[in-house]
Design an enzyme around this catalytic site. Structure first.
Site, short mmCIF file in Angstrom:
data_model
loop_
_atom_site.label_atom_id
_atom_site.label_comp_id
_atom_site.label_asym_id
_atom_site.label_seq_id
_atom_site.Cartn_x
_atom_site.Cartn_y
_atom_site.Cartn_z
N GLY A 72 0.85 -1.24 0.08
CA GLY A 72 -0.06 -0.15 0.18
C GLY A 72 0.83 1.20 0.07
CD GLU A 88 1.70 2.93 -3.25
OE1 GLU A 88 2.64 2.32 -3.35
OE2 GLU A 88 1.80 4.14 -3.55
CD GLU A 92 4.41 -1.05 -1.60
OE1 GLU A 92 3.89 -2.01 -0.83
OE2 GLU A 92 4.12 0.00 -1.47
N PRO A 107 -6.39 6.11 11.63
CG PRO A 107 -6.72 7.46 13.55
CD PRO A 107 -7.05 6.03 12.91
CD GLU A 142 11.56 -11.80 3.25
OE1 GLU A 142 11.52 -12.84 3.33
OE2 GLU A 142 11.77 -10.93 4.23
#
Length: 177
Positions: A72, A88, A92, A107, A142
């Site tokens: 993310g 994302e 990734e 939050p 990883e």
């Protein structure tokens, strides 16, 4: 240090009379511009494989380098949170998300260049059809799968992710999503 302490000059007129207005804003006494320190939108992907193991990544960079995280990151301008989480995950892990389902928000404060940036992390259950392209890339050092019953929130480096892992473990153990 309050995050707004780093902002010394009004971004509109350049005045040095850019002063604390309240806990979340500064105001220029010359031109009247008010800057609010609202949270940035960030996304988090919860991805399970067919063995009901959770996909995690190891952080390549600070903050919390070397700790576990979830795929993310920040949403881009003019991008929905759903589009952002899909982008994302691809960046990734190389995986293509085929469906998203909103779960909850948390939050967070994300440390960036010595400044705590308030974020609102939006968690999505993400479906992936094909795990064969899986590889660590971008901010991930990883990729690994963790059985839900072995999730340990303390292995995760960011506050919102730690808190969310307790929620996720409970959700997938009790509700069996």
């Amino acid at each position: 240090m309050h995050p707004l302490d780093k902002f010394k000059f009004c971004p509109v007129c350049g005045s040095c009379h850019f002063e604390i207005n309240n806990v979340k804003s500064k105001k220029c006494s010359d031109c009247g511009f008010v800057y609010y320190m609202n949270p940035s939108a960030a996304t988090v992907a919860i991805i399970l494989n067919d063995r009901r193991e959770l996909l995690a990544v190891r952080r390549k960079n600070d903050p919390a380098r070397g700790t576990l995280d979830m795929p993310g990151g920040f949403s881009d301008a003019r991008e929905t949170s759903e589009e952002g989480v899909c982008r994302e995950v691809m960046e990734e892990t190389g995986l293509k998300v085929t469906a998203t389902q909103y779960l909850f928000t948390q939050p967070n404060n994300y440390e960036y260049s010595g400044l705590p940036i308030p974020t609102m992390d939006v968690f999505f259950l993400c479906h992936v059809d094909d795990f064969s392209p899986l590889h660590a890339n971008d901010d991930a050092a990883e990729c690994l799968f963790i059985p839900i019953d072995r999730l340990n929130p303390d292995d995760f480096g960011l506050h919102s992710i730690k808190k969310a892992m307790g929620i996720i473990k409970q959700m997938f153990t009790e509700i069996r999503l």
